[in-house]
Scaffold this active site. Structure first.
Site, short mmCIF file in Angstrom:
data_model
loop_
_atom_site.label_atom_id
_atom_site.label_comp_id
_atom_site.label_asym_id
_atom_site.label_seq_id
_atom_site.Cartn_x
_atom_site.Cartn_y
_atom_site.Cartn_z
N PRO A 59 44.65 27.02 39.03
CA PRO A 59 45.10 28.35 39.19
C PRO A 59 44.23 28.25 37.41
O PRO A 59 44.12 29.20 36.60
CB PRO A 59 45.84 28.70 39.21
N GLU A 115 53.97 20.68 43.19
CA GLU A 115 53.83 21.67 41.35
C GLU A 115 52.34 21.07 41.01
O GLU A 115 52.22 21.34 39.61
CB GLU A 115 55.12 21.32 40.99
N ARG A 167 26.73 26.59 52.46
CA ARG A 167 25.88 27.53 52.99
C ARG A 167 24.45 27.86 51.75
O ARG A 167 23.59 28.45 52.00
CB ARG A 167 25.95 29.21 52.96
N ASP A 219 21.69 38.28 48.96
CA ASP A 219 23.31 38.31 49.09
C ASP A 219 23.63 38.60 47.54
O ASP A 219 23.20 39.05 46.27
CB ASP A 219 23.92 36.94 48.00
N1 ADE Z 1 45.79 25.99 43.76
C1 ADE Z 1 46.39 26.60 43.63
N2 ADE Z 1 46.24 28.01 43.70
C2 ADE Z 1 44.88 27.84 42.97
C3 ADE Z 1 43.86 28.78 42.69
N3 ADE Z 1 44.12 30.12 42.15
N4 ADE Z 1 41.75 28.56 43.09
C4 ADE Z 1 42.57 26.77 42.78
N5 ADE Z 1 43.11 25.98 43.55
C5 ADE Z 1 44.29 26.47 43.35
#
Ligand code: ADE
Length: 251
Positions: free
Chosen positions: A89, A116, A154, A169
């Protein structure tokens, strides 16, 4: 193209990359996806792949040694150079432009975190890029890796049946896609915009462009913000906006 994936859940990656367009791309040898499990490179009776963090606190991290050995095995399996991408994230958001950039590589290595996450020193030493698939937290990187494999798979030449279906697309042009209607006999033509029944290909193309512009304006206005429109597009959007205002003003 070849994509190697570091994951504690190799079956998930193999299954998700085995279906639909991506599965067909693999059958046609346009793409090879190979999953690698750090647990296979763990030592000791318990083959541990997790470790407690310095500084304490809840949760575990992925253990560095099995990850390092797994990455060495992957690098040693082919001479094709590859960027290591860590799904997290904290990464840069995945966009269609990013998917296109990744799709042009000959090889990629994707690393899926669990627990984590991963030791920052491992990231600094080995990771070329961190990518996030959105502002929410998943319990691991596997779903994110599957998303990247799909978006990139793809786009391989010959992956899609219709030569130009990728060009149509959503996002290909920075705009959302226009609506589509099936030739369903049971549903007939009711509710289908008449222009689509007209056979006038120029008028249909213009309507589709207008819908793309209009939908983007209605649903994702920020996509239009820093994007200058040419005269023709601007005129189509103004016309769409006028029609839309008429509709919403109707009692
Ligand atoms: N791992 C945990 N959350 C994630 C996300 N939002 N994007 C990519 N990998 C992740």
């Amino acid at each position: 193209m070849r994509i190697d994936v570091i994951t504690l859940f190799p079956d998930f990656i193999a299954q998700s990359a085995g279906i639909g367009v991506v599965g067909r791309s693999q059958e046609r040898e346009l793409l090879t996806v190979k999953a690698w499990n750090p647990r296979d490179y763990a030592t000791g009776n318990y083959r541990r792949v997790d470790e407690r963090p310095f500084g304490g606190g809840p949760g575990m991290l992925m253990l560095n040694e099995p990850l390092t050995a797994c990455l060495e095995a992957i690098r040693g399996d082919s001479e094709i150079p590859a960027k290591l991408i860590y799904l997290s994230p904290q990464g840069q958001p995945l966009t269609q432009a990013k998917a296109k950039e990744l799709a042009s590589a000959e090889r990629l290595i994707l690393m899926c975190g669990r627990y984590e996450g991963v030791d920052e020193r491992f990231i600094e030493r080995n990771v070329d890029e961190e990518i996030s698939i959105g502002d929410y937290v998943l319990s691991g990187g596997e779903l994110a890796a599957a998303v990247i494999i799909d978006a990139v798979g793809r786009l391989q030449d010959g992956a899609l049946g219709h030569a130009d279906s990728a060009a149509q697309d959503s996002f290909e042009d920075g705009l959302l896609d226009c609506p589509h209607y099936t030739r369903s006999e049971a549903w007939g033509t009711e509710g289908v915009p008449p222009v689509l029944l007209s056979g006038d290909h120029a008028a249909i193309a213009k309507w589709r462009r207008q819908q793309s512009l209009g939908r983007t304006w209605l649903r994702r206005p920020e996509l239009l913000a820093g994007r200058p429109l040419n005269k023709a597009d601007a005129a189509l959007l103004v016309e769409f906006q006028a029609e839309h205002l008429k509709k919403v003003k109707k009692p």
